[in-house]
Design a protein around this motif. Structure first.
Motif, short mmCIF file in Angstrom:
data_model
loop_
_atom_site.label_atom_id
_atom_site.label_comp_id
_atom_site.label_asym_id
_atom_site.label_seq_id
_atom_site.Cartn_x
_atom_site.Cartn_y
_atom_site.Cartn_z
N ALA A 429 0.82 -1.21 0.00
CA ALA A 429 0.00 0.00 0.00
C ALA A 429 0.85 1.26 0.00
O ALA A 429 1.32 1.71 1.04
N LEU A 430 1.01 1.85 -1.18
CA LEU A 430 1.65 3.15 -1.30
C LEU A 430 0.61 4.26 -1.42
O LEU A 430 0.87 5.40 -1.09
N ALA A 431 -0.58 3.90 -1.89
CA ALA A 431 -1.66 4.88 -2.04
C ALA A 431 -2.49 4.95 -0.76
O ALA A 431 -2.92 3.91 -0.26
N PRO A 432 -2.75 6.14 -0.22
CA PRO A 432 -3.63 6.25 0.94
C PRO A 432 -5.01 5.66 0.64
O PRO A 432 -5.44 5.62 -0.52
N ILE A 433 -5.69 5.21 1.67
CA ILE A 433 -7.00 4.58 1.51
C ILE A 433 -7.93 5.50 0.72
O ILE A 433 -8.07 6.68 1.03
N GLY A 434 -8.56 4.95 -0.30
CA GLY A 434 -9.51 5.70 -1.10
C GLY A 434 -8.93 6.40 -2.30
O GLY A 434 -9.67 6.82 -3.20
N THR A 435 -7.60 6.57 -2.35
CA THR A 435 -6.97 7.21 -3.51
C THR A 435 -6.64 6.15 -4.55
O THR A 435 -6.93 4.98 -4.38
N LYS A 436 -6.02 6.58 -5.63
CA LYS A 436 -5.75 5.69 -6.74
C LYS A 436 -4.31 5.85 -7.21
O LYS A 436 -3.64 6.83 -6.90
N LEU A 437 -3.88 4.86 -8.00
CA LEU A 437 -2.63 5.00 -8.74
C LEU A 437 -2.84 5.96 -9.90
O LEU A 437 -3.96 6.32 -10.25
N HIS A 438 -1.75 6.37 -10.51
CA HIS A 438 -1.77 7.30 -11.64
C HIS A 438 -2.36 8.65 -11.23
O HIS A 438 -3.16 9.25 -11.95
N THR A 439 -1.96 9.11 -10.06
CA THR A 439 -2.40 10.41 -9.57
C THR A 439 -1.21 11.18 -8.99
O THR A 439 -0.20 10.59 -8.60
N TRP A 440 -1.37 12.50 -8.91
CA TRP A 440 -0.33 13.32 -8.29
C TRP A 440 -0.20 12.99 -6.81
O TRP A 440 0.88 13.16 -6.23
N ALA A 441 -1.28 12.51 -6.19
CA ALA A 441 -1.22 12.17 -4.77
C ALA A 441 -0.24 11.04 -4.52
O ALA A 441 0.49 11.04 -3.52
N LEU A 442 -0.20 10.07 -5.43
CA LEU A 442 0.76 8.98 -5.25
C LEU A 442 2.17 9.46 -5.49
O LEU A 442 3.11 9.02 -4.83
N THR A 443 2.34 10.40 -6.43
CA THR A 443 3.66 11.01 -6.62
C THR A 443 4.15 11.64 -5.32
O THR A 443 5.33 11.52 -4.97
N SER A 444 3.26 12.29 -4.61
CA SER A 444 3.62 12.92 -3.34
C SER A 444 4.11 11.90 -2.33
O SER A 444 5.01 12.17 -1.53
N CYS A 445 3.53 10.69 -2.36
CA CYS A 445 3.87 9.65 -1.38
C CYS A 445 5.13 8.86 -1.73
O CYS A 445 5.80 8.34 -0.84
N ALA A 446 5.45 8.76 -3.03
CA ALA A 446 6.40 7.74 -3.50
C ALA A 446 7.79 7.85 -2.89
O ALA A 446 8.42 6.83 -2.59
N ALA A 447 8.30 9.07 -2.71
CA ALA A 447 9.63 9.22 -2.13
C ALA A 447 9.58 9.82 -0.73
O ALA A 447 10.62 10.03 -0.12
N ALA A 448 8.37 10.07 -0.23
CA ALA A 448 8.20 10.62 1.12
C ALA A 448 8.05 9.48 2.13
O ALA A 448 8.38 8.33 1.84
#
Length: 548
Positions: A429-448
């Protein structure tokens, strides 16, 4: 009131699809996952210790690839970074796998007679998903300041920076443990280009790159921590090029608009959905070339489709209908049309035995260790997107049989590998609950903070499962027996068309020198054939006489 059309009076009958039959399951409804498959061993402890001792190097590689954010087929710096990591771990690296400049194969061998285990590495970003790391609202890191076409730069909105790094760490950990505990094995890591276009692996499989493997371990950032043995959708990617005649927009008579053709095709293809698109199918498109200025009638326009279905045979049926739509649009707009297939893959062949072993390891190792910082970022992103603020997934999802009714979904170029070697896939789980892949939100999480936790957790899941294959040969035999049974009567053949040449970009000279490659490779025509319209103005008929 009776229906005048008997449901049995179909013009055609449908035979059982052998590919879907091989992908099906016969699990009892009261299925309980087996336990005791994953076993502690000195080799497993050593491999997991290696990951712990090299945490900074692993998370640093993830950050480096995230920072590069290079698009498919152009991952110059990212591929080099991943290859250097493995070279430092004792692997021999060779670039240019299957002719792709940024693809490489890294190999480590210890002893003789051991199994050959494959790991899957990726490193391409997605266009338009740039985002500052660890920021909980939309804040593009790279903004394109164009007064007529503003946009965002690329970003790792699918998490391939995490994917490739975790896989490389697992491959290195297995190699180090095998050497220390004298376990014969060959570890092969495949640095694969252009996963987002489903190009790199599908073509490489057709060239025999993955031949000789005993097992293949794959994973992908996800919305949960889970594994299983469901299939994926087969897919064909196709681009249609319409050619017309340019002219002044203020004097349009006789011009032929290629953009009109592309818009008509997009509209017509939407009408396929009601009667020609099953729940297992997907059809999505983008106009990737539609002209530059309203004052010039577009002479060339391109529209690209991803055509997905449950099996290659079903994809072909839907693809034929899409091609027919393109021909209708060209006829109506008086333009010409051609199409080229850029990628094509099968649906994934499941492996229940492999998934059960992976699940037992995931269950024993536990979920990713998300810090308060990671959870806070997840909640900030959820608030920004209008979602319940539930944070990150903090448990391992129960292993359950697939839905007996296949309802479609995503595609992967790992699927073609799975029909040639037993393959397991896992998600963390890299995407927060309820979010999706292929989004800027996942970009924010990927190296954080979320990405730093997930890259270590995924590396541990892959490593532990691979070590079990070395220390418990009976597990590998069971996996291979299932694979043999599932593939009986099904001969894999690439879904790519005859004469297919993979798309490529010419590398910079410094990259060729650093990787010891020559350009162009033998498997493509270079330079590519130019696409130039030779269409003529449209006739309006005989001149009208002047009014008296």
């Amino acid at each position: 009131m009776c229906d005048l059309h008997d449901q049995h009076d179909h013009e055609t009958t449908t035979a059982t699809d052998p590919v879907m039959a091989a992908s099906a399951h016969t699990t009892a409804p009261n299925y309980v996952p087996p336990t005791g498959l994953a076993r502690d061993s000195p080799a497993k402890a050593a491999a997991l210790d290696w990951i712990r001792e090299h945490t900074d190097r692993i998370t640093g590689l993830n950050s480096e690839i995230w920072d590069n954010a290079e698009l498919s087929l152009r991952e110059w710096k990212s591929s080099l970074a991943q290859a250097a990591f493995l070279e430092q771990a004792g692997f021999e690296v060779e670039f240019g796998t299957a002719g792709f400049p940024t693809a490489f194969t890294a190999t480590y061998s210890h002893g003789t007679g051991g199994p050959v285990l494959g790991f899957s590495g990726e490193y391409d970003a997605l266009p338009g998903l740039s985002q500052h790391s660890g920021v909980g609202h939309h804040d593009p890191r790279e903004y394109v300041h164009d007064p007529f076409a503003p946009g965002y730069g690329p970003g790792h909105g699918c998490g391939h920076c995490v994917l490739g790094t975790a896989a490389a760490a697992a491959a290195a950990a297995v190699a180090q443990a095998a050497q220390r505990h004298q376990l014969p094995v060959t570890v092969r890591f495949f640095g694969s280009t252009a996963e987002e276009n489903l190009i790199g692996k599908t073509y490489a499989v057709s060239q025999g790159v993955y031949d000789g493997l005993d097992a293949f371990l794959d994973w992908h950032p996800s919305t949960s921590n889970a594994t299983g043995w469901r299939t994926s959708t087969a897919m064909t990617a196709v681009t249609f090029t319409f050619l017309g005649v340019a002219g002044h927009g203020g004097h349009p008579l006789g011009n032929k608009s290629a953009l009109d053709a592309a818009v008509m095709m997009a509209t017509l293809s939407e009408f396929l959905r009601e009667e020609n698109l099953a729940p297992s199918g997907r059809l999505h498109w983008v106009i990737n070339n539609g002209g530059d200025i309203p004052n010039v009638t577009p002479e060339i326009a391109e529209i690209s489709y991803y055509v997905r279905e449950g099996s290659p045979a079903r994809v072909q049926v839907l693809l034929d209908k899409v091609i027919a739509v393109s021909e209708a649009a060209a006829k109506a707009s008086q333009t010409s049309v051609r199409h080229r297939i850029t990628a094509a893959c099968w649906n994934q062949l499941p492996s229940r035995a492999f998934a059960e072993l992976m699940y037992d390891n995931m269950r024993q190792l536990g979920p990713p260790e998300f810090t308060d910082e990671a959870q806070q970022l997840a909640r900030d992103l959820q608030e920004s997107l209008g979602l319940p603020q539930q944070g990150m997934h903090t448990e391992i999802a129960e292993l359950a049989p697939p839905n007996p009714v296949f309802l479609g979904g995503g595609s992967t170029d790992v699927a073609d590998i799975s029909w040639n070697v037993p393959t397991v896939s896992m998600g963390a789980a890299l995407a927060p609950i309820g979010t999706k892949l292929h989004t800027w939100a996942l970009t924010s999480c990927a190296a954080a903070a979320p990405g730093r936790a997930v890259v270590i957790a995924a590396a541990r899941y892959l490593t532990a499962t691979a070590i079990d294959l070395l220390t418990q040969p009976e597990q590998l035999r069971a996996i291979k027996d299932e694979f043999k049974q599932r593939t009986e009567g099904v001969a894999w053949r690439t879904a790519l068309p005859d004469g297919y040449e993979p798309p490529m970009y010419e590398p910079p000279e410094w990259f060729l020198e650093k990787t010891g490659q020559a350009w162009p490779p033998d498997n493509i025509t270079w330079p590519p054939q130019r696409v130039v319209s030779q269409e003529k103005f449209s006739s309006l008929g005989p001149e009208l006489p002047p009014q008296q």
